[in-house]
Motif scaffolding. Structure first.
Motif, short mmCIF file in Angstrom:
data_model
loop_
_atom_site.label_atom_id
_atom_site.label_comp_id
_atom_site.label_asym_id
_atom_site.label_seq_id
_atom_site.Cartn_x
_atom_site.Cartn_y
_atom_site.Cartn_z
N ALA A 25 -15.94 32.27 77.83
CA ALA A 25 -17.08 33.16 77.57
C ALA A 25 -17.76 32.78 76.25
CB ALA A 25 -16.61 34.62 77.53
N ALA A 26 -16.96 32.48 75.23
CA ALA A 26 -17.53 32.09 73.93
C ALA A 26 -18.20 30.72 74.04
CB ALA A 26 -16.43 32.07 72.87
N PHE A 27 -17.62 29.83 74.84
CA PHE A 27 -18.21 28.50 75.04
C PHE A 27 -19.60 28.62 75.66
CE2 PHE A 27 -18.80 24.55 77.46
CZ PHE A 27 -18.61 23.62 76.45
N LYS A 28 -19.77 29.58 76.57
CA LYS A 28 -21.08 29.84 77.18
C LYS A 28 -22.13 30.17 76.12
CE LYS A 28 -19.87 31.83 81.65
NZ LYS A 28 -20.40 30.70 82.37
N GLU A 29 -21.67 30.73 75.01
CA GLU A 29 -22.57 31.14 73.93
C GLU A 29 -22.74 30.03 72.88
OE1 GLU A 29 -21.22 34.93 72.46
OE2 GLU A 29 -21.23 35.80 74.48
N GLY A 30 -22.21 28.84 73.19
CA GLY A 30 -22.40 27.71 72.31
C GLY A 30 -21.34 27.55 71.23
N LYS A 31 -20.24 28.29 71.34
CA LYS A 31 -19.19 28.20 70.33
C LYS A 31 -18.19 27.10 70.67
CE LYS A 31 -19.67 32.95 68.89
NZ LYS A 31 -19.12 34.27 68.79
N TRP A 32 -17.52 26.63 69.64
CA TRP A 32 -16.37 25.74 69.81
C TRP A 32 -15.18 26.64 70.08
CZ3 TRP A 32 -16.74 20.37 69.29
CH2 TRP A 32 -17.98 19.91 68.87
N VAL A 33 -14.28 26.22 70.97
CA VAL A 33 -13.19 27.11 71.38
C VAL A 33 -11.87 26.36 71.59
CG1 VAL A 33 -14.79 28.73 72.49
CG2 VAL A 33 -13.75 26.91 73.84
N GLN A 34 -10.80 27.13 71.53
CA GLN A 34 -9.46 26.69 71.95
C GLN A 34 -8.79 27.87 72.62
OE1 GLN A 34 -7.15 25.62 68.52
NE2 GLN A 34 -8.05 23.59 68.34
N ALA A 35 -7.94 27.60 73.57
CA ALA A 35 -7.09 28.63 74.18
C ALA A 35 -5.79 27.96 74.61
CB ALA A 35 -7.78 29.25 75.39
#
Length: 186
Positions: A25-35
């Motif tokens: 969901a955060a990636f959709k908003e252009g953020k860098w992410v890890q899970a």
């Protein structure tokens, strides 16, 4: 700035999936992410942890989360078993699935606590897997409201991509209901 999230649940409650969907969901908003999950005694019902990181810039850290900005607790019975506030940053937030109001959680006095009855929402919408309520999707809606780190619309779109059709629609509705019903203790 990197925002770190730790998710506490029990095996089979969808904590790992919640971390992955939050990151998407955060990636959709252009953020860098890890899970990623923390692997221990991986059996249904055992306490488990999963982690996520969200950032406006590349994330170079590759360890588990020791000092989270946010903690999600999928099962309130873990409050008697696990120190969910361990390492929580001073201005951090704990989001708990419980019928209680934040001020009723005496063990967490002094912390910013938000609560939502994710179990009740799942039961109301008949969101069950193997007879157990689905807790991760409503908790993602609660996270969106409590932290404002992701938009509810991004969470709902990610849920509907994960489970197309009626199942995804019900899970997205669960996220929206949790967003509406979240109680903030600050």
């Amino acid at each position: 700035m990197i925002k770190e999230i730790r998710i506490h649940g029990r095996g089979g409650q969808g904590g790992v999936t919640a971390a992955e969907m939050l990151a998407r969901a955060a990636f959709k908003e252009g953020k860098w992410v890890q899970a990623f999950p923390f692997f221990g005694a991986e059996r249904r019902g055992a306490p488990v942890k999963a982690f996520a990181r969200l950032s406006e810039e590349p994330i170079l850290i590759r360890s588990q989360v020791y000092n989270p900005d946010y903690v999600m607790v999928l099962d309130s019975t873990l409050l008697d078993v696990v120190d969910v506030a361990e390492g929580l940053k001073k201005d951090g937030i704990i989001i708990i699935n419980t019928m209680k109001k934040p001020e009723e959680l005496k063990k967490l006095k002094g912390y910013r606590v938000a609560t939502v009855d994710a179990t009740g929402i799942a039961l109301e919408l008949k969101l069950l897997v193997a007879g157990l309520p689905v807790l991760n999707t409503p908790m993602l809606g609660a996270f969106a409201k409590a932290t404002e780190e992701v938009k509810l619309e991004s969470v709902m779109a990610t849920i509907q991509e994960e489970w197309p059709g009626a199942v995804g629609e019900r899970n997205a509705k669960a996220a929206a209901l949790a967003y509406e019903k979240l109680l903030k203790g600050w």
